[in-house]
Design an enzyme around this catalytic site. Structure first.
Site, PDB file in Angstrom:
ATOM      1  N   ASP A  17      -6.734  15.821 -16.828  1.00  0.00           N
ATOM      2  CA  ASP A  17      -6.529  14.384 -17.175  1.00  0.00           C
ATOM      3  C   ASP A  17      -6.213  14.299 -18.677  1.00  0.00           C
ATOM      4  OD1 ASP A  17      -7.827  11.992 -18.188  1.00  0.00           O
ATOM      5  OD2 ASP A  17      -9.328  12.099 -16.794  1.00  0.00           O
ATOM      6  N   ARG A  75       1.021  -1.176   0.129  1.00  0.00           N
ATOM      7  CA  ARG A  75       0.211  -0.019  -0.160  1.00  0.00           C
ATOM      8  C   ARG A  75       0.999   1.125   0.093  1.00  0.00           C
ATOM      9  NH1 ARG A  75      -2.259   2.199   4.409  1.00  0.00           N
ATOM     10  NH2 ARG A  75      -2.380   0.076   5.735  1.00  0.00           N
ATOM     11  N   TYR A 134     -15.183  14.081 -17.898  1.00  0.00           N
ATOM     12  CA  TYR A 134     -15.621  12.761 -17.704  1.00  0.00           C
ATOM     13  C   TYR A 134     -16.757  12.610 -16.767  1.00  0.00           C
ATOM     14  CZ  TYR A 134     -15.576   7.725 -16.239  1.00  0.00           C
ATOM     15  OH  TYR A 134     -16.093   6.503 -15.665  1.00  0.00           O
TER      16      TYR A 134
HETATM   17  N1  PLP Z   1     -10.774   9.791 -17.209  1.00  0.00           N
HETATM   18  C1  PLP Z   1     -11.438   9.961 -18.342  1.00  0.00           C
HETATM   19  C2  PLP Z   1     -11.243  10.669 -19.386  1.00  0.00           C
HETATM   20  C3  PLP Z   1     -12.000   8.676 -18.539  1.00  0.00           C
HETATM   21  O1  PLP Z   1     -12.835   8.260 -19.793  1.00  0.00           O
HETATM   22  C4  PLP Z   1     -12.392   7.599 -17.662  1.00  0.00           C
HETATM   23  C5  PLP Z   1     -13.061   6.562 -17.725  1.00  0.00           C
HETATM   24  O2  PLP Z   1     -13.530   6.113 -18.944  1.00  0.00           O
HETATM   25  C6  PLP Z   1     -11.620   7.856 -16.387  1.00  0.00           C
HETATM   26  C7  PLP Z   1     -10.978   9.092 -16.230  1.00  0.00           C
HETATM   27  C8  PLP Z   1     -11.829   6.918 -15.229  1.00  0.00           C
HETATM   28  O3  PLP Z   1     -10.690   5.666 -15.363  1.00  0.00           O
HETATM   29  P1  PLP Z   1     -11.163   4.339 -14.687  1.00  0.00           P
HETATM   30  O4  PLP Z   1     -12.314   3.706 -15.297  1.00  0.00           O
HETATM   31  O5  PLP Z   1      -9.870   3.518 -14.749  1.00  0.00           O
HETATM   32  O6  PLP Z   1     -11.443   4.521 -13.217  1.00  0.00           O
END
Ligand code: PLP
Length: 409
Positions: free
Chosen positions: A198, A73, A126
């Protein structure tokens, strides 16, 4: 009860004359050492516990994300190999791998925010990220203002003395709008606000947000970095060791750590990332052009097309390719989109992206179903919008499949 069933039953194995009994030797097998050669494949350290010679060394290991390994962890050699690899690609000083992309997003937000803080976020994020922010609002009074991804003045107008985080995505889902990272981040930087980007859609091969001023870069490694629909994972890359340490501490409490096997699968996938991304980009551009010429299609959203709203920005921010995701609008609306997504044969109707397989999705009824018609319209999603995550199959075969499905709408 017989001795055999008793928890106090004596060991049945005989003690050997010159060493521990077999029961003990089974628990302590001699570890094979690699000498005279080196493994080319990344070693998988699945074992989660590490022993120390001294108590002081074990105490020191607790000190931070770069310490000696003692318990997974807190850190693991295979996981750290992944963290160093992605930090290197993104140009960060360190990284924290997590069990999922949402694990990276939630851990980062919880580490950066306190009750009552203010966040500025891009409107088209997202859905899971919007859900996490909404939860922070409802439970902890964190206020969130949503802004467009191409208006630095809107960020400046939303700034407050208690603004702590600006949260952006390089390329928005599913309409592939390209965010003005340098413009928006510069406003946050002047105000001392931490910028989180992101970068899942772009991958570090197409865009490196840190070069545009970002403080933290996040990936769902479940997508392009893993690439083979066999691993769930996330990662946050940092430019400030103090923030890295803070997010790592939070991850210990949340138990967000990546599993070593997931990290190993991600590292194996990443070895072909450059080849896959090249193919994704070339095929997506080719298919975007063909879709634009199809009579059933009213619009194609792909930043590589000169008709795309952000084509010029994409040429600056994504000079090496525009990614593998595109969207298009069908004249026949929701019914046509349903018929299309259920008629594909080579492609799959599945809710992910960045995979070696071509995937199709109807955002209005799946990933964005929580939005009202007005909210959908505000982020450019119509009832007939279909998203395609273009895989690495031969582009002629993908087109043949999309074309036969278009004939059914
Ligand atoms: N960020 C983006 C742009 C995504 O499209 C997604 C999932 O579709 C995520 C984060 C979340 O990722 P995870 O499904 O690995 O938790």
């Amino acid at each position: 009860m017989s001795d055999f069933h008793s928890p106090r039953a004596p060991h049945p194995a005989p003690r050997t004359a010159d060493g521990p009994r077999p029961d003990t030797r089974i628990v302590h097998p001699p570890l094979a050492e690699v000498t005279g050669s080196r493994p080319l494949g990344v070693p998988l350290h699945q074992g989660h516990l590490f022993a120390f010679e001294t108590g002081d060394a074990l105490t020191r290991a607790h000190g931070g994300p770069d310490g000696a390994f003692f318990y997974n962890r807190f850190g693991n050699p295979t996981v750290r190999t992944l963290e160093q690899a992605v930090a290197d690609l993104e140009g960060g000083t360190g990284a924290l791998a997590t069990a999922s992309g949402m694990g990276a997003i939630s851990t980062t937000l919880l580490a950066l925010l306190r009750a009552g803080d203010h966040v500025i976020a891009q409107r088209s994020l997202y859905g899971g990220t919007v859900g996490a922010l909404t939860d922070l609002t409802e439970r902890w009074g964190v206020e969130v203002d949503y802004v467009s991804g191409d208006d630095p003045a809107a960020v400046a107008a939303a700034l407050r003395p208690d603004t702590r985080v600006l949260f952006l995505e390089t390329v928005s889902n599913p309409t592939t709008r390209v965010t003005d990272l340098p413009g928006l981040i510069a406003v946050a930087k002047r105000a001392g606000v931490v910028s989180v980007v992101d970068n899942t859609f772009a991958t570090p091969l197409l865009c490196r947000p840190i070069e545009h001023g970002a403080d933290i870069v996040i990936h769902s490694v479940t997508k392009y970095l893993g690439g083979h629909s066999d691993v769930l994972g996330g990662i946050a890359v940092f430019t400030d060791p103090e923030i890295h340490h803070r997010v790592w501490r939070r991850s210990l409490e949340l138990g967000a750590a990546a599993d070593p096997f997931a990290a190993w699968l991600t590292l194996r996938g990443m070895q072909t990332l450059a080849l896959r991304v090249r193919r994704h980009c070339d095929s997506a551009l080719d298919l975007a052009g063909r879709l634009a010429a199809h009579p059933a299609v009213t619009a194609v959203h792909y930043p590589g097309l000169p008709t795309h709203l952000d084509h010029e920005r994409a040429r600056r921010l994504l000079p090496d390719g525009h990614g593998g995701v595109l969207a298009f609008d069908l004249a026949g609306g929701r019914a046509a989109a349903g018929a299309f997504t259920e008629s594909v044969r080579l492609a799959s109707l599945a809710p992910s992206l960045g995979d070696v397989h071509t995937l199709v999705l109807h955002p209005a009824s799946t990933s964005h179903r929580q939005l009202s018609d007005e909210e959908l319209a505000a982020v450019g999603i119509g009832p007939g919008t279909v998203r395609v995550s273009v895989g690495i199959e031969h582009p002629e075969d993908i087109w043949a499949d999309l074309e036969q499905a278009l004939a059914k709408v």
